[in-house]
Design a protein around this motif. Structure first.
Motif, PDB file in Angstrom:
ATOM      1  N   ASN A 273       2.067  -0.812   5.811  1.00  0.00           N
ATOM      2  CA  ASN A 273       1.147  -0.215   4.846  1.00  0.00           C
ATOM      3  C   ASN A 273       0.257   0.779   5.583  1.00  0.00           C
ATOM      4  O   ASN A 273       0.382   0.966   6.796  1.00  0.00           O
ATOM      5  N   ASP A 274      -0.617   1.433   4.841  1.00  0.00           N
ATOM      6  CA  ASP A 274      -1.584   2.340   5.446  1.00  0.00           C
ATOM      7  C   ASP A 274      -2.780   2.401   4.514  1.00  0.00           C
ATOM      8  O   ASP A 274      -2.891   1.620   3.569  1.00  0.00           O
ATOM      9  N   PHE A 275      -3.682   3.352   4.739  1.00  0.00           N
ATOM     10  CA  PHE A 275      -4.926   3.352   3.984  1.00  0.00           C
ATOM     11  C   PHE A 275      -4.876   4.209   2.723  1.00  0.00           C
ATOM     12  O   PHE A 275      -5.908   4.446   2.099  1.00  0.00           O
ATOM     13  N   THR A 276      -3.692   4.653   2.330  1.00  0.00           N
ATOM     14  CA  THR A 276      -3.518   5.100   0.943  1.00  0.00           C
ATOM     15  C   THR A 276      -3.196   3.903   0.054  1.00  0.00           C
ATOM     16  O   THR A 276      -3.321   3.967  -1.162  1.00  0.00           O
ATOM     17  N   PHE A 277      -2.785   2.808   0.682  1.00  0.00           N
ATOM     18  CA  PHE A 277      -2.474   1.570  -0.037  1.00  0.00           C
ATOM     19  C   PHE A 277      -3.525   0.504   0.255  1.00  0.00           C
ATOM     20  O   PHE A 277      -4.030  -0.148  -0.650  1.00  0.00           O
ATOM     21  N   GLU A 278      -3.866   0.330   1.507  1.00  0.00           N
ATOM     22  CA  GLU A 278      -4.822  -0.686   1.936  1.00  0.00           C
ATOM     23  C   GLU A 278      -6.242  -0.158   1.755  1.00  0.00           C
ATOM     24  O   GLU A 278      -6.496   1.046   1.836  1.00  0.00           O
ATOM     25  N   PHE A 279      -7.199  -1.068   1.495  1.00  0.00           N
ATOM     26  CA  PHE A 279      -8.609  -0.681   1.474  1.00  0.00           C
ATOM     27  C   PHE A 279      -9.110  -0.563   2.913  1.00  0.00           C
ATOM     28  O   PHE A 279      -8.596  -1.224   3.818  1.00  0.00           O
ATOM     29  N   PRO A 280     -10.120   0.290   3.158  1.00  0.00           N
ATOM     30  CA  PRO A 280     -10.642   0.438   4.524  1.00  0.00           C
ATOM     31  C   PRO A 280     -11.075  -0.904   5.101  1.00  0.00           C
ATOM     32  O   PRO A 280     -11.724  -1.701   4.415  1.00  0.00           O
ATOM     33  N   ARG A 281     -10.709  -1.144   6.364  1.00  0.00           N
ATOM     34  CA  ARG A 281     -10.993  -2.429   7.005  1.00  0.00           C
ATOM     35  C   ARG A 281     -10.866  -2.269   8.514  1.00  0.00           C
ATOM     36  O   ARG A 281     -10.262  -1.298   8.994  1.00  0.00           O
ATOM     37  N   PRO A 282     -11.436  -3.193   9.305  1.00  0.00           N
ATOM     38  CA  PRO A 282     -11.255  -3.119  10.760  1.00  0.00           C
ATOM     39  C   PRO A 282      -9.784  -3.293  11.138  1.00  0.00           C
ATOM     40  O   PRO A 282      -9.029  -3.983  10.457  1.00  0.00           O
ATOM     41  N   THR A 283      -9.419  -2.661  12.237  1.00  0.00           N
ATOM     42  CA  THR A 283      -8.039  -2.778  12.717  1.00  0.00           C
ATOM     43  C   THR A 283      -8.068  -2.942  14.237  1.00  0.00           C
ATOM     44  O   THR A 283      -9.141  -3.141  14.822  1.00  0.00           O
ATOM     45  N   MET A 284      -6.891  -2.884  14.865  1.00  0.00           N
ATOM     46  CA  MET A 284      -6.785  -3.110  16.310  1.00  0.00           C
ATOM     47  C   MET A 284      -5.912  -2.020  16.942  1.00  0.00           C
ATOM     48  O   MET A 284      -5.088  -1.405  16.257  1.00  0.00           O
ATOM     49  N   PRO A 285      -6.055  -1.792  18.264  1.00  0.00           N
ATOM     50  CA  PRO A 285      -5.291  -0.708  18.907  1.00  0.00           C
ATOM     51  C   PRO A 285      -3.784  -0.878  18.843  1.00  0.00           C
ATOM     52  O   PRO A 285      -3.056   0.120  18.843  1.00  0.00           O
ATOM     53  N   ASN A 286      -3.289  -2.118  18.792  1.00  0.00           N
ATOM     54  CA  ASN A 286      -1.837  -2.304  18.783  1.00  0.00           C
ATOM     55  C   ASN A 286      -1.265  -2.467  17.383  1.00  0.00           C
ATOM     56  O   ASN A 286      -0.108  -2.845  17.225  1.00  0.00           O
ATOM     57  N   ILE A 287      -2.069  -2.163  16.352  1.00  0.00           N
ATOM     58  CA  ILE A 287      -1.554  -2.084  14.990  1.00  0.00           C
ATOM     59  C   ILE A 287      -1.186  -0.630  14.709  1.00  0.00           C
ATOM     60  O   ILE A 287      -2.031   0.267  14.811  1.00  0.00           O
ATOM     61  N   VAL A 288       0.073  -0.388  14.382  1.00  0.00           N
ATOM     62  CA  VAL A 288       0.581   0.959  14.100  1.00  0.00           C
ATOM     63  C   VAL A 288       1.004   0.995  12.636  1.00  0.00           C
ATOM     64  O   VAL A 288       1.868   0.232  12.211  1.00  0.00           O
ATOM     65  N   TYR A 289       0.393   1.886  11.867  1.00  0.00           N
ATOM     66  CA  TYR A 289       0.669   1.931  10.431  1.00  0.00           C
ATOM     67  C   TYR A 289       1.878   2.821  10.152  1.00  0.00           C
ATOM     68  O   TYR A 289       1.938   3.963  10.606  1.00  0.00           O
ATOM     69  N   MET A 290       2.836   2.269   9.403  1.00  0.00           N
ATOM     70  CA  MET A 290       4.061   3.015   9.118  1.00  0.00           C
ATOM     71  C   MET A 290       4.447   2.883   7.644  1.00  0.00           C
ATOM     72  O   MET A 290       5.629   2.800   7.304  1.00  0.00           O
ATOM     73  N   ALA A 291       3.453   2.867   6.764  1.00  0.00           N
ATOM     74  CA  ALA A 291       3.741   2.775   5.328  1.00  0.00           C
ATOM     75  C   ALA A 291       4.673   3.907   4.913  1.00  0.00           C
ATOM     76  O   ALA A 291       4.523   5.046   5.342  1.00  0.00           O
TER      77      ALA A 291
END
Length: 541
Positions: A273-291
Motif C-alpha cells: 500500500n502507500d499513502f494514497t490508500f493508507e492514512f498518514p502514520r509513522p513508518t520505518m526505514p526498512n518499509i518500502v511502499y509498492m502499492a
C-alpha cells in the motif's frame, strides 16, 4: 576488456558516431554489475499468490533463479512453470478454497435473511477457528520440514541469496531464520494483524486499526472504539497465533525468543500500500511502499469484447466483479443487481458464474472471467463495482475509476471505507442491498462528477513517483541480495522488553530518584527543625 570493446566498436562506426558511442560506453561502465541470484519463495495461496507471482515474473525477467515452495493442497501454484522451480512439500498448508467460499456464502445468506448479530456469532467463531487451524497446519508443515534432515541439507546446499515470503503466515519467516538467510516480505498482513503494527510506532490516537472503518481524524468516542478494538485484536492473536507459534519457536529457536521477534528482524518490508490508500502514520526505514506494483497500462481487448464496449457509445461501461472466492451470489441479490443494471443506458460487463438472472437486460454481458486491468484502463469505463479486495482497489486507483463497493468480508469493508473517506467510492451493505438502493448508488457515482475527478486526482498522485513501484521492489530485493541483508535499516527495538520499550524502567528510576531526594530533603528539614526546636527549648530552660 572495456578498452578493447570500445576500440572495436569505435572503428566499426562512422566518425560522427564515435563521441556518442564513447559517452554511451562510459555510462555503461558506471552501471552496477548485476548477476542472477537464487531466490527462495515461500508463498501464500489464493489472491496473495496472484500478486506474489507478479514479483516472481519480474525477478525471472531480470535473470534470477526462483525456487517456490509448493504444498500438496495448493490452489493456484502450478507444479511446472517456466518462471520458477518448485520444491514440493508433501504436507497441507491449511488453505481450502471451497471451505472459504462456502463460509462466505453462508455468512452472506445469514446477513441477507436479517439474522441478528447474535445469530451470526457462531459463524464468526468458526472463522476464528479456521484461522487457528490454518496457522496450525503451517506450523505442522514447518515441523515436518525442520525434522527432514535431507531436505534441510538440500536448502543449505542450494546457497540461496534471499528468502521472499508473505508473512500473513509464518512458514517463510521460520525457514529463513533456520537457514540464516536474509529475509524480504511481500506484506500487508502478518500473523498479528496489519503489518505496520508489528514494526512501526502506531499511536491509537490517530492510527485507526483495520476493521474499525475509522480515519486518522477521530473523535473521542471513535478513539475509545479504536482502543477497545485493539484489545479485541490482542484476544484474537492470543487464540490464533500464540498457541501455534510460541511452542514451535521455543523448541527450535530458544525459550527466550518470541516468535514476533523473527518477523520484526526481516530486512525489508515491501508494503502493498502507500499513502494514497493508507492514512498518514509513522513508518520505518526498512518499509518500502509498492502499492499498485501489479498495475500496468491496459492492453487491447479481444475483438468481440472491444466491439461490445464500443457499442456503449457516449454512455460508457460498468465493470463488475466480486473476486475469486464468490462466483455465485444469493439468487435474490443477483436478480436485484441485474434489474438495476437493466435500467441504465451504460453497457455492463459482469463476472458472474451462477444461474442467469431472469431480470438481465440486453445491456449486460455475463462472463466467467474478465480482463479486469484491461477493462479498468479502457477510456469508456465509468464505474467499477467491486468487493474491495486490495488488488482491485489499487487497480481502480491506478486507472482512475470510481467505485461502488459491495464488501463481503475480511479486509474488504476497511479497504472500501478508506476509499469512501476520500469521496471516490459509494459503499453499500450487501445485507440490505435492493434494486433501488443499488441503482441509486450507481447513478450517484456515474453522474456526480466529483467521484471521478477525485479518483483521477488519486491516480495522478499514485503515478507521480520517481520510479515504478515494481522497479522499487526489485531494487530492494536485489539490494538485500547484494549486501546479504539490510541490518542498517532495521531497528533493534524488537529485542527490547515492553518495560524497556516504553521506558517504564526509566520512569520508575526517575521517580525513585525524585522520591529519594524528597525524602532526604524532608529529613534534613525535620532534622533542622528538631535541632532548632531543641536549642530554643534549652535556652528557655
Amino acid at each position: 576488456m572495456m578498452k578493447l570493446t570500445l576500440c572495436l566498436l569505435s572503428d566499426s562506426l562512422p566518425d560522427m558516431n564515435r563521441p556518442t558511442l564513447v559517452v554511451f560506453l562510459l555510462l555503461l561502465c558506471t552501471l552496477p554489475f548485476i548477476h542472477g541470484g537464487k531466490v527462495l519463495v515461500f508463498p501464500v495461496d489464493g489472491s496473495h499468490w496472484i500478486n506474489m507471482k507478479v514479483i516472481i515474473e519480474e525477478l525471472h525477467a531480470r535473470g534470477h533463479e526462483i525456487f517456490v515452495i509448493r504444498p500438496a493442497d495448493t490452489w493456484y501454484i502450478k507444479a511446472e512453470s517456466p518462471l520458477y522451480n518448485t520444491i514440493n512439500i508433501n504436507s497441507s498448508s491449511g488453505f481450502d478454497e471451497e471451505a472459504v467460499g462456502s463460509f462466505v456464502i453462508r455468512m452472506l445468506n445469514l446477513r441477507r435473511e436479517g439474522a441478528s448479530v447474535w445469530a451470526r456469532i457462531p459463524l464468526k467463531l468458526e472463522l476464528v477457528a479456521q484461522f487457528y487451524e490454518l496457522n496450525k497446519s503451517v506450523v505442522q508443515m514447518m515441523e515436518q520440514i525442520f525434522e527432514d534432515a535431507e531436505m534441510m541439507q538440500s536448502f543449505r546446499d542450494a546457497k540461496y541469496d534471499v528468502v521472499l515470503t508473505d508473512p500473513v503466515v509464518g512458514g517463510g519467516v521460520l525457514l529463513a531464520h533456520r537457514l540464516g538467510l536474509p529475509l524480504v516480505f511481500n506484506v500487508r498482513w502478518t500473523v498479528q494483524w496489519e503489518g505496520h503494527f508489528a514494526i512501526a510506532p502506531s499511536p491509537l490516537s490517530y492510527v485507526p486499526l483495520p476493521g474499525t472503518e475509522l480515519t486518522n481524524k477521530m473523535t473521542f468516542p471513535q478513539r475509545i472504539k479504536n482502543v477497545l478494538y485493539y484489545f479485541f485484536t490482542r484476544f484474537q492473536i492470543a487464540y490464533i497465533a500464540d498457541p501455534n507459534y510460541k511452542p514451535f519457536v521455543h523448541r527450535y529457536f530458544g525459550s527466550d525468543v518470541h516468535y514476533m521477534e523473527l518477523f520484526q528482524a526481516a530486512d525489508i518490508w515491501l508494503m502493498r500500500n502507500d499513502f494514497t490508500f493508507e492514512f498518514p502514520r509513522p513508518t520505518m526505514p526498512n518499509i518500502v511502499y509498492m502499492a499498485g506494483f501489479q498495475c500496468k497500462p491496459s492492453k487491447p481487448l479481444p475483438q468481440d469484447l472491444e466491439d461490445f464496449v464500443q457499442s456503449s457509445g457516449e454512455h460508457g461501461i460498468i465493470v463488475m466483479t466480486l473476486g475469486t472466492l464468490v462466483g455465485e451470489l444469493p439468487e435474490d441479490l443477483t436478480e436485484d443487481i441485474a434489474a438495476a443494471f437493466a435500467q441504465l443506458p451504460q453497457k455492463v460487463i459482469w463476472r458472474h458464474m451462477g444461474k442467469r438472472p431472469s431480470t438481465l437486460g440486453n445491456n449486460t454481458l455475463l462472463l466467467d472471467w474478465l480482463p479486469q486491468n484491461d477493462l479498468l484502463g479502457h477510456p469508456k469505463t465509468r464505474v467499477f463495482v467491486a468487493h474491495g479486495g486490495t488488488n482491485g482497489v489499487q487497480e481502480a486507483i491506478y486507472h482512475g475509476v470510481p467505485l461502488v463497493g459491495l464488501p463481503l468480508m475480511f479486509d474488504q469493508q476497511d479497504n472500501l471505507s478508506r476509499m469512501k473517506a476520500r469521496d471516490v467510492a459509494k459503499v453499500l451493505d450487501i445485507a440490505t442491498v435492493t434494486k433501488d438502493i443499488f441503482l441509486e448508488a450507481l447513478k450517484e457515482v456515474l453522474y456526480k462528477p466529483s467521484y471521478r475527478e477525485k479518483m483521477q486526482m488519486l491516480s495522478r498522485l499514485h503515478r507521480d513517483q520517481p520510479m515504478k513501484p515494481l522497479d522499487r521492489a526489485m531494487f530492494w530485493i536485489e539490494f538485500v541480495m547484494r549486501h546479504k541483508g539490510a541490518s542498517h535499516l532495521r531497528t533493534e527495538s524488537y529485542k527490547m522488553s515492553k518495560i524497556q520499550y516504553y521506558c517504564i524502567d526509566v520512569a520508575a528510576f526517575l521517580l525513585a530518584v525524585v522520591l529519594l531526594i524528597a525524602i532526604i530533603f524532608i529529613s534534613i528539614l525535620r532534622f533542622l527543625w528538631q535541632t532548632l526546636f531543641y536549642r530554643d527549648k534549652m535556652k528557655k530552660e
